[in-house]
Structures are given as C-alpha cells and as structure tokens.
Design a protein around this motif. Structure first.
Motif, PDB file in Angstrom:
ATOM      1  N   PHE A   1       0.853  -1.183   0.000  1.00 26.23           N
ATOM      2  CA  PHE A   1       0.000   0.000   0.000  1.00 26.23           C
ATOM      3  C   PHE A   1       0.892   1.237   0.000  1.00 26.23           C
ATOM      4  CE2 PHE A   1      -2.399  -3.405   1.910  1.00 26.23           C
ATOM      5  CZ  PHE A   1      -3.705  -3.226   1.471  1.00 26.23           C
TER       6      PHE A   1
ATOM      7  N   LEU B   1      -4.761   6.240  -0.190  1.00 30.48           N
ATOM      8  CA  LEU B   1      -3.747   5.691  -1.087  1.00 30.48           C
ATOM      9  C   LEU B   1      -3.449   6.620  -2.254  1.00 30.48           C
ATOM     10  CD1 LEU B   1      -4.980   1.983  -1.304  1.00 30.48           C
ATOM     11  CD2 LEU B   1      -3.310   2.975   0.280  1.00 30.48           C
TER      12      LEU B   1
ATOM     13  N   PRO C   1      -3.149  -0.705  -4.680  1.00 32.65           N
ATOM     14  CA  PRO C   1      -2.189  -1.641  -4.083  1.00 32.65           C
ATOM     15  C   PRO C   1      -1.744  -2.676  -5.110  1.00 32.65           C
ATOM     16  CG  PRO C   1      -4.156  -1.400  -2.715  1.00 32.65           C
ATOM     17  CD  PRO C   1      -4.468  -0.766  -4.034  1.00 32.65           C
TER      18      PRO C   1
END
Length: 209
Positions: free
Chosen positions: A120, A192, A196
């Motif tokens: 992440f 984020l 990911p």
C-alpha cells in the motif's frame, strides 16, 4: 521479530533450480529463522522472469542486524556463497524491514504453505493514518494467522506491506475478500496514492528458530 531481511532474486533463464538449491543452503547456514517462497502469481507479468523471495528474521533490534551484516562482510565464505548465487541471477535486491504489528502467532499444528504480500502506498502526509487503519483491519480479519504489517526502512517512505499466510489458495482468497470489506469501511482507499499491488508465493523451504 522486530526486523527482517528479504532477499529478492530473479534467476537467469534456466537457472531457477540451481538458485533454489543454493538459496536453501544459504538460509540453512545463517542459523536464523526464515523461509523461501517461489512465485505462484506475480504483480507484474512483464518483468524479467519470476523472483524467489527468501526471508531471514529473528532480529529483535537494529544492533542485531548490524552484527549480522558485519559478520557477513568479514566472512569470505559467506561473501563467496552470496556471490555464487548472484552469478546465477538476472537481479538481486535486499530489503530490510521493520515489523509494525508485533509477533506472528500461529495456532498449534498450523503450517502455512502460502504467503501473499500486498503493498500500500500512502498519499503524502497520510502514512500514519494508513498504518492505523491497516492495524485496525488486522484485528478484525478472522484469519488463522493475523497479517504481518511492516515497512521497508529504505525506498518510498509511504509504502506499507501487509503479509498474509494461508495453508491453501482458497483460504487465502477467503481472507482477501473479508479484508477488502474491512479496508473499504475503514476508508483505506482514500488514503492511497495508487492501487495496491500484490504477489502470491508458495513456501518451498523454511528454517525454524
């Protein structure tokens, strides 16, 4: 285990079996707990071949890491062994990481066969919030072994790695689906900077403490 080192090796074409055998012997020689995984599914299929990932753990602090590094650099046999493995590889990299979630506890008799590693990347200024959210999700996921949350001590400062272990692919998939629901409700996606990325490997060798 507060710190651990991953060795990521991409074998030259046709050298995979030799690299596997050499890395197994090298792990055994360290006298430290660890494991070796071979790829089942890679995050980037266009890279230069699959990589084997070995782990050396059991470091309670950075002083112990320093001691291991010093003894390795001052040991000609160790240096020759590592150089021989590198000669069989297209690429070799080392990653020292800090364990942020505490000891990994397994039920008695439970032996995981698979490891997934999900990376992440936090938005600028959101790393601590992302870590807190991932630690919260870790406690909610009902996997047999709680995920290990860690960070590399070098490279992109926003990277946090979540490592999951499972005995079967179905068990791993069930855990992934449950985790996704918790991640969404915890607001992780908003923290984020990019999607990911994840790899899945099979444990092909392990060294007990």
């Amino acid at each position: 285990m507060q710190y651990f080192i991953n060795f990521i090796r991409t074998p030259l074409p046709g050298k995979g079996p030799e690299v596997l055998a050499a890395v197994k012997a090298s792990l055994d020689a360290t006298g430290r707990p660890g494991n070796l995984t071979a790829p089942i599914s890679v995050p980037n299929p266009t890279q230069n071949g699959p990589s084997f990932v070995s782990l050396i753990g059991g470091f309670q602090n950075l002083d112990e890491v320093d001691t291991m590094i010093e003894s390795s650099f001052n040991n000609e046999e160790v240096q020759n062994r590592l150089a021989a493995i590198d000669a069989l590889c297209h690429r070799t990299s080392y990653v020292l990481s800090e364990n942020l979630s505490g000891p990994v506890e397994r039920p008695d008799g439970y032996q995981p066969n698979l490891i997934s590693r999900t990376f992440f990347n936090a938005k600028l200024g959101s790393r601590n919030d992302l870590l807190a959210a991932l630690l919260d999700v870790r406690e909610k996921v009902g996997s047999k072994v709680k995920p290990l949350i860690s960070r590399p001590i070098a490279g992109n400062a926003g990277i946090i790695r979540v490592t999951n272990m499972a005995s079967t692919l179905q068990e791993m998939e069930d855990t992934r689906k449950e985790a996704l629901a918790h991640l969404a409700s915890a607001g992780v996606l908003e923290l984020l900077s990019q999607s990911p990325w994840r790899s899945v490997g099979k444990i092909v060798h392990r060294v007990q403490a």
